[in-house]
Structure formats: C-alpha cells, structure tokens
Design a protein around this motif. Sequence first.
Motif, PDB file in Angstrom:
ATOM      1  N   ARG A   1       2.020   9.761  -9.311  1.00 24.81           N
ATOM      2  CA  ARG A   1       1.563  10.650 -10.392  1.00 24.81           C
ATOM      3  C   ARG A   1       1.549   9.942 -11.745  1.00 24.81           C
ATOM      4  O   ARG A   1       0.893  10.403 -12.672  1.00 24.81           O
ATOM      5  CB  ARG A   1       2.442  11.890 -10.470  1.00 24.81           C
ATOM      6  N   LEU A   2       2.273   8.852 -11.861  1.00 27.49           N
ATOM      7  CA  LEU A   2       2.386   8.147 -13.135  1.00 27.49           C
ATOM      8  C   LEU A   2       1.579   6.853 -13.190  1.00 27.49           C
ATOM      9  O   LEU A   2       1.170   6.433 -14.274  1.00 27.49           O
ATOM     10  CB  LEU A   2       3.863   7.817 -13.408  1.00 27.49           C
ATOM     11  N   LEU A   3       1.376   6.223 -12.021  1.00 30.33           N
ATOM     12  CA  LEU A   3       0.720   4.920 -11.984  1.00 30.33           C
ATOM     13  C   LEU A   3      -0.457   4.937 -11.014  1.00 30.33           C
ATOM     14  O   LEU A   3      -0.420   5.631  -9.996  1.00 30.33           O
ATOM     15  CB  LEU A   3       1.710   3.835 -11.533  1.00 30.33           C
ATOM     16  N   THR A   4      -1.471   4.146 -11.315  1.00 29.98           N
ATOM     17  CA  THR A   4      -2.589   3.982 -10.385  1.00 29.98           C
ATOM     18  C   THR A   4      -2.127   3.147  -9.193  1.00 29.98           C
ATOM     19  O   THR A   4      -1.066   2.513  -9.229  1.00 29.98           O
ATOM     20  CB  THR A   4      -3.771   3.275 -11.066  1.00 29.98           C
ATOM     21  N   ASP A   5      -2.935   3.119  -8.147  1.00 30.41           N
ATOM     22  CA  ASP A   5      -2.608   2.294  -6.972  1.00 30.41           C
ATOM     23  C   ASP A   5      -2.445   0.833  -7.380  1.00 30.41           C
ATOM     24  O   ASP A   5      -1.531   0.148  -6.908  1.00 30.41           O
ATOM     25  CB  ASP A   5      -3.694   2.421  -5.909  1.00 30.41           C
ATOM     26  N   SER A   6      -3.313   0.365  -8.235  1.00 29.95           N
ATOM     27  CA  SER A   6      -3.256  -1.030  -8.689  1.00 29.95           C
ATOM     28  C   SER A   6      -1.978  -1.299  -9.484  1.00 29.95           C
ATOM     29  O   SER A   6      -1.347  -2.344  -9.317  1.00 29.95           O
ATOM     30  CB  SER A   6      -4.487  -1.340  -9.542  1.00 29.95           C
ATOM     31  N   GLU A   7      -1.592  -0.372 -10.348  1.00 27.28           N
ATOM     32  CA  GLU A   7      -0.364  -0.537 -11.140  1.00 27.28           C
ATOM     33  C   GLU A   7       0.869  -0.519 -10.248  1.00 27.28           C
ATOM     34  O   GLU A   7       1.802  -1.305 -10.457  1.00 27.28           O
ATOM     35  CB  GLU A   7      -0.257   0.565 -12.195  1.00 27.28           C
TER      36      GLU A   7
ATOM     37  N   ASP B   1       0.998  -3.883  -8.488  1.00 28.52           N
ATOM     38  CA  ASP B   1       1.481  -4.918  -9.415  1.00 28.52           C
ATOM     39  C   ASP B   1       2.985  -4.802  -9.637  1.00 28.52           C
ATOM     40  O   ASP B   1       3.694  -5.813  -9.683  1.00 28.52           O
ATOM     41  CB  ASP B   1       0.748  -4.825 -10.754  1.00 28.52           C
ATOM     42  N   LEU B   2       3.480  -3.571  -9.774  1.00 26.60           N
ATOM     43  CA  LEU B   2       4.916  -3.347  -9.946  1.00 26.60           C
ATOM     44  C   LEU B   2       5.683  -3.810  -8.712  1.00 26.60           C
ATOM     45  O   LEU B   2       6.719  -4.472  -8.825  1.00 26.60           O
ATOM     46  CB  LEU B   2       5.189  -1.859 -10.220  1.00 26.60           C
ATOM     47  N   TYR B   3       5.172  -3.486  -7.547  1.00 23.75           N
ATOM     48  CA  TYR B   3       5.794  -3.901  -6.282  1.00 23.75           C
ATOM     49  C   TYR B   3       5.970  -5.421  -6.235  1.00 23.75           C
ATOM     50  O   TYR B   3       7.056  -5.926  -5.964  1.00 23.75           O
ATOM     51  CB  TYR B   3       4.927  -3.419  -5.115  1.00 23.75           C
TER      52      TYR B   3
ATOM     53  N   ALA C   1       0.817  -1.214   0.000  1.00 22.75           N
ATOM     54  CA  ALA C   1       0.000   0.000   0.000  1.00 22.75           C
ATOM     55  C   ALA C   1       0.854   1.269   0.000  1.00 22.75           C
ATOM     56  O   ALA C   1       0.430   2.305  -0.508  1.00 22.75           O
ATOM     57  CB  ALA C   1      -0.940   0.003   1.198  1.00 22.75           C
ATOM     58  N   THR C   2       2.059   1.178   0.555  1.00 14.68           N
ATOM     59  CA  THR C   2       2.928   2.358   0.630  1.00 14.68           C
ATOM     60  C   THR C   2       4.127   2.265  -0.320  1.00 14.68           C
ATOM     61  O   THR C   2       4.888   3.216  -0.435  1.00 14.68           O
ATOM     62  CB  THR C   2       3.453   2.558   2.062  1.00 14.68           C
ATOM     63  N   ALA C   3       4.262   1.141  -0.988  1.00 15.69           N
ATOM     64  CA  ALA C   3       5.421   0.950  -1.874  1.00 15.69           C
ATOM     65  C   ALA C   3       5.275   1.757  -3.154  1.00 15.69           C
ATOM     66  O   ALA C   3       4.176   1.983  -3.655  1.00 15.69           O
ATOM     67  CB  ALA C   3       5.563  -0.532  -2.208  1.00 15.69           C
ATOM     68  N   LYS C   4       6.404   2.183  -3.676  1.00 15.41           N
ATOM     69  CA  LYS C   4       6.468   2.908  -4.949  1.00 15.41           C
ATOM     70  C   LYS C   4       5.625   4.185  -4.924  1.00 15.41           C
ATOM     71  O   LYS C   4       5.066   4.595  -5.924  1.00 15.41           O
ATOM     72  CB  LYS C   4       6.036   2.005  -6.116  1.00 15.41           C
TER      73      LYS C   4
END
Length: 70
Positions: A27-33, A36-38, A19-22
């Motif tokens: 500004r570039l990615l949604t919370d879901s994105e 997923d990246l994390y 929830a707090t990663a990345k």
Amino acid sequence: MQPRPQGTTWAAVALKSPATAKSRLHRLLTDSERRDLYFAMARQVIDTLQAMPGIDRVLVVAADEEVIRF
C-alpha cells in the motif's frame, strides 16, 4: 574469554523471491520500490555478515534465479 576454536564459521541467509518480498508494504510502495528495498536490505545483511570478524563464510540460499545472480 576463551580463544575461538579452529574451524570455519558460516552464516546462512535464506532469501525468498523478490516478487513476494515486503508484501505488507504494497500500500505504500510500488512493486519496483519494494524490489529495490528487498535487494538493498539483502545487500546490507550480506555485507554486514561478511564484515563480522567471527564469521568466515556467508552462504546465501535462494530458489529465485534473479536472487542467485545477485
């Protein structure tokens, strides 16, 4: 080169809450994105460490239930 001493070599990976990663990418990615990246990055790090010939065990340290189940 000297032979590796007998024993077990561990790698420890500390993973925070997804929830707090990345957060700098908000500004570039949604919370879901970002989530997923994390998990993709965490999986890559763990897989890479497990494939290393000098590492016998990988320990993942986390407080988040979702990460523990991962």
